[in-house]
Design a protein around this motif. Structure first.
Motif, mmCIF file in Angstrom:
data_model
loop_
_atom_site.group_PDB
_atom_site.id
_atom_site.type_symbol
_atom_site.label_atom_id
_atom_site.label_comp_id
_atom_site.label_asym_id
_atom_site.label_seq_id
_atom_site.Cartn_x
_atom_site.Cartn_y
_atom_site.Cartn_z
ATOM 1 N N PHE A 388 -0.345 -3.339 -8.773
ATOM 2 C CA PHE A 388 -0.653 -2.579 -7.877
ATOM 3 C C PHE A 388 -1.097 -1.160 -8.303
ATOM 4 N N ASN A 389 -2.129 -0.493 -7.509
ATOM 5 C CA ASN A 389 -2.358 0.670 -7.990
ATOM 6 C C ASN A 389 -1.510 1.638 -7.226
ATOM 7 N N SER A 390 -1.669 2.968 -7.549
ATOM 8 C CA SER A 390 -0.668 3.991 -7.317
ATOM 9 C C SER A 390 -0.502 4.134 -5.586
ATOM 10 N N ARG A 391 -1.899 4.093 -4.826
ATOM 11 C CA ARG A 391 -1.665 4.290 -3.476
ATOM 12 C C ARG A 391 -1.299 2.996 -2.803
ATOM 13 N N GLN A 392 -1.443 1.838 -3.466
ATOM 14 C CA GLN A 392 -1.025 0.493 -2.944
ATOM 15 C C GLN A 392 0.671 0.646 -3.070
ATOM 16 N N LYS A 393 1.072 1.183 -4.247
ATOM 17 C CA LYS A 393 2.542 1.297 -4.398
ATOM 18 C C LYS A 393 3.333 2.222 -3.373
ATOM 19 N N LEU A 394 2.633 3.431 -3.010
ATOM 20 C CA LEU A 394 2.899 4.202 -2.127
ATOM 21 C C LEU A 394 3.142 3.588 -0.876
ATOM 22 N N ALA A 395 2.246 3.052 -0.417
ATOM 23 C CA ALA A 395 2.306 2.350 0.889
ATOM 24 C C ALA A 395 3.264 1.383 1.060
ATOM 25 N N LEU A 396 3.354 0.443 0.151
ATOM 26 C CA LEU A 396 4.498 -0.585 0.108
ATOM 27 C C LEU A 396 5.711 -0.047 0.049
ATOM 28 N N ILE A 397 6.117 0.881 -0.617
ATOM 29 C CA ILE A 397 7.448 1.352 -0.635
ATOM 30 C C ILE A 397 7.647 2.137 0.772
ATOM 31 N N THR A 398 6.792 2.633 1.222
ATOM 32 C CA THR A 398 6.815 3.425 2.321
ATOM 33 C C THR A 398 7.346 2.330 3.834
ATOM 34 N N PHE A 399 6.434 1.471 3.697
ATOM 35 C CA PHE A 399 6.765 0.409 4.607
ATOM 36 C C PHE A 399 7.998 -0.237 4.480
ATOM 37 N N ASP A 465 -13.243 -6.369 -10.628
ATOM 38 C CA ASP A 465 -13.321 -5.364 -9.564
ATOM 39 C C ASP A 465 -12.347 -5.791 -8.277
ATOM 40 N N TYR A 466 -11.732 -5.025 -7.837
ATOM 41 C CA TYR A 466 -10.815 -5.334 -6.838
ATOM 42 C C TYR A 466 -10.995 -4.558 -5.354
ATOM 43 N N SER A 467 -10.326 -4.932 -4.529
ATOM 44 C CA SER A 467 -10.454 -4.265 -3.317
ATOM 45 C C SER A 467 -9.003 -3.583 -2.544
ATOM 46 N N GLU A 468 -9.230 -2.321 -2.407
ATOM 47 C CA GLU A 468 -7.749 -1.781 -1.904
ATOM 48 C C GLU A 468 -7.956 -1.776 -0.386
ATOM 49 N N LEU A 469 -7.029 -2.551 0.180
ATOM 50 C CA LEU A 469 -6.830 -2.266 1.625
ATOM 51 C C LEU A 469 -6.458 -0.940 2.263
ATOM 52 N N ASN A 470 -6.859 -0.998 3.423
ATOM 53 C CA ASN A 470 -6.128 0.255 4.098
ATOM 54 C C ASN A 470 -5.062 -0.416 5.076
ATOM 55 N N PRO A 471 -3.929 -0.323 4.740
ATOM 56 C CA PRO A 471 -2.935 -1.217 5.446
ATOM 57 C C PRO A 471 -2.469 -0.287 7.017
ATOM 58 N N LEU A 472 -3.026 0.947 7.073
ATOM 59 C CA LEU A 472 -2.803 1.443 8.489
ATOM 60 C C LEU A 472 -3.949 1.244 9.258
ATOM 61 N N SER A 473 -4.941 0.609 8.875
ATOM 62 C CA SER A 473 -6.220 0.121 9.521
ATOM 63 C C SER A 473 -5.951 -1.133 10.661
ATOM 64 N N GLU A 474 -6.752 -1.656 11.038
ATOM 65 C CA GLU A 474 -6.639 -2.917 11.866
ATOM 66 C C GLU A 474 -7.342 -4.068 11.346
ATOM 67 N N ALA A 475 -7.724 -3.902 9.918
ATOM 68 C CA ALA A 475 -8.185 -5.026 9.313
ATOM 69 C C ALA A 475 -7.392 -6.140 8.889
ATOM 70 N N VAL A 476 -7.854 -7.218 8.588
ATOM 71 C CA VAL A 476 -7.049 -8.404 8.219
ATOM 72 C C VAL A 476 -6.163 -8.068 7.114
ATOM 73 N N GLY A 477 -4.842 -8.400 7.007
ATOM 74 C CA GLY A 477 -4.321 -7.888 6.027
ATOM 75 C C GLY A 477 -3.477 -6.781 6.207
ATOM 76 N N SER A 478 -3.905 -6.112 7.078
ATOM 77 C CA SER A 478 -3.000 -4.707 7.510
ATOM 78 C C SER A 478 -1.640 -5.099 8.219
ATOM 79 N N TRP A 479 -0.926 -4.038 8.364
ATOM 80 C CA TRP A 479 0.326 -4.378 9.021
ATOM 81 C C TRP A 479 0.336 -4.780 10.631
#
Length: 504
Positions: A388-399, A465-479
């Motif tokens: 996980f990249n840094s922002r992904q780690k932050l989002a996941l531990i926050t959730f 090359d990878y895609s970092e999802l915005n988990p706060l959006s309404e995209a597939v894969g978000s919360w």
């Protein structure tokens, strides 16, 4: 007495329905949590029914079997009740008891329950146990629809409502809002109102030509959107001995430049530009500045030596107006928000470590000998947190933190402890589902224009090359997508399975 399954089983028809079931998302238990060995519900239902009824009136029973062996009839009260009564009648009028000692994802046991059997499920895998509780136990124990009277102006309105569904939604919304309050600033909306739903990254290595040394972005292909009427791509070009990017759109046989990373400079895109050809294949890389080739062993060595980095290339945007996705190049502002997230991660990680007594970021060692995982491929991945990249780690531990806090708040509000545990179990599964879309091994699907979850197969291969999802959006894969659009639909289905009265 011979059973139906001993004389006839319409395998062709059942197989076709089971294959079709793989594409069903709305309401299916597969949307609760991934389980590799999950059996098709249709095949399970058909096999259970066929094994428990006699071979008498076989043609009539075959027609009935083909009616209930469809996803669309899963909640058909008339058909399911008829199947239940038939099974009970042909087995001495008793409710049969079934024990599945290796229940796994719960397909067989959930269909046993649907067909009126007293069902007991066991598994030694704790993930399976949690899935089974959410599939079999909690919907039956807490999810039965109840009559609710609501005041609607001057009138009172009666309706059927599942308290479990209502609370999972309520606390799921609470978790999302609390997460937005804390980390929403790291996923800012564009000035025109467009919402970033994905950030595209390329891993990088330095060119090994001593006369060059340029940064090589490792990209398998350059397509952003590859549809019949929408062909948009990144176009790499060299400017001042550095690889820059433009976003280009194909119009007929020509490529039109929509945006360039070099202000005031618009590259000329040749007609024969092929977005399929990236800078890397089979771990070999090509430097676009000098043309040198970096062999696969050298690429792996650079990763192990810590000489690899990453570069944000583009941002995927949603307008929320039904206009589809759009793309723009990543800016210094985007990188600044990412760096701020990195800084906040260290602060939050330290605080949670002190509070929880464990590192909130997974620090367990990966198996560096397993060829089916990126750790076994020699790229320097050694711990699970490396995925996980840094922002992904932050989002996941926050959730994760918010879900734990939701449980505490439920108890403070007087919720029964076991019931609160049931509600929070679904939120925990929600975190797990989001993790699937929040790894630096997730890719951008240029045909569906979305982030693809990491388990496209039973392996964790290297992704350049990878895609970092915005988990706060309404995209597939978000919360919002995983909890409100998928999990609640599955829970709604499960709470409608009629109860079974266990006999002493």
């Amino acid at each position: 007495m011979k059973r139906f399954i001993e004389e006839l089983l319409p395998i062709k028809e059942i197989s076709e329905e089971s294959a079709r079931e793989k594409n069903i998302r709305h309401g299916h238990i597969s949307t609760l949590h991934i389980w590799w060995a999950r059996r098709p519900l249709i095949a399970s239902r058909a096999t259970i029914y066929s094994a428990l009824v006699s071979a008498e009136n076989i043609e009539e029973k075959k027609k009935f079997l083909l009616k209930i062996a469809k996803w669309e009839t899963s909640l058909n009260k008339e058909l399911i009740e008829k199947a239940r009564e038939e099974i009970k009648k042909e087995n001495g009028g008793k409710v049969l008891r079934v024990l599945d000692p290796f229940a796994g994802g719960g397909s067989i046991t959930s269909e046993c329950l649907r067909l009126g059997l007293e069902t007991h499920a066991i598994d030694y895998n704790p993930v399976a146990v949690l899935i089974l509780k959410c599939v079999l136990e909690y919907p039956q124990k807490y999810g039965r629809p109840q009559k609710v009277v609501e005041q609607n102006g001057l009138y009172k309105q009666e309706k059927q409502e599942s308290p479990l569904i209502k609370d999972v939604q309520r606390w799921g919304e609470w978790v999302l809002e609390e997460a937005k309050k804390e980390i929403g600033r790291f996923y800012p909306t564009d000035e025109d109102g467009s919402i970033p739903v994905g950030y595209l990254w390329a891993r990088t290595i330095p060119c090994q030509n001593p006369l060059c040394g340029a940064e090589i972005p490792l990209i398998r292909q350059f397509w952003l959107a590859k549809k019949e009427k929408k062909k948009i791509s990144l176009y790499p070009f060299v400017y001042n001995k550095r690889v820059e990017f433009a976003i280009v759109k194909k119009e007929g046989n020509q490529w039109k430049v929509l945006e360039s990373s070099v202000e005031g400079f618009e590259p000329k895109v040749p007609e024969n530009f092929d977005p399929e050809k990236g800078t890397t294949a089979r771990a070999k890389a090509v430097c676009l500045v000098c043309g040198s080739t970096i062999e696969d062993d050298d690429v792996r060595r650079l990763f192990r030596e810590g000489k690899a980095s990453q570069r944000m290339t583009a941002v995927v945007l949603s307008t929320q107006k039904g206009e589809g996705k759009s793309y723009r190049l990543a800016t210094e502002k985007d990188l600044e928000f990412y760096r701020l997230a990195e800084e906040y991660l260290e602060e939050k990680r330290k605080r949670l470590w002190e509070e929880w007594g464990i590192d909130p970021v997974p620090d367990e060692e990966m198996n560096t000998k397993d060829p089916n995982t990126v750790a076994g491929r020699g790229y320097g991945f050694t711990k699970w947190g490396d995925l996980f990249n840094s922002r992904q780690k932050l989002a996941l531990i926050t959730f994760t933190e918010k879900v734990r806090l939701a449980y505490k708040k439920m108890l403070e509000e007087g919720y029964d402890k076991d019931y609160a545990k049931a509600v929070v179990s679904y939120l925990g599964l929600g975190v797990s589902r989001v993790v699937e879309y929040m790894s630096n091994l997730c890719v951008h699907d240029n045909t569906q224009e979305r982030t693809v979850h990491v388990f496209s197969r039973q392996a964790l291969p290297m992704v350049w090359d990878y895609s970092e999802l915005n988990p706060l959006s309404e995209a597939v894969g978000s919360w919002e997508s995983m909890v409100f659009r998928r999990m609640l639909l599955s829970l709604s289905h499960l709470t409608q399975i009629p109860p079974v009265e266990a006999e002493e």
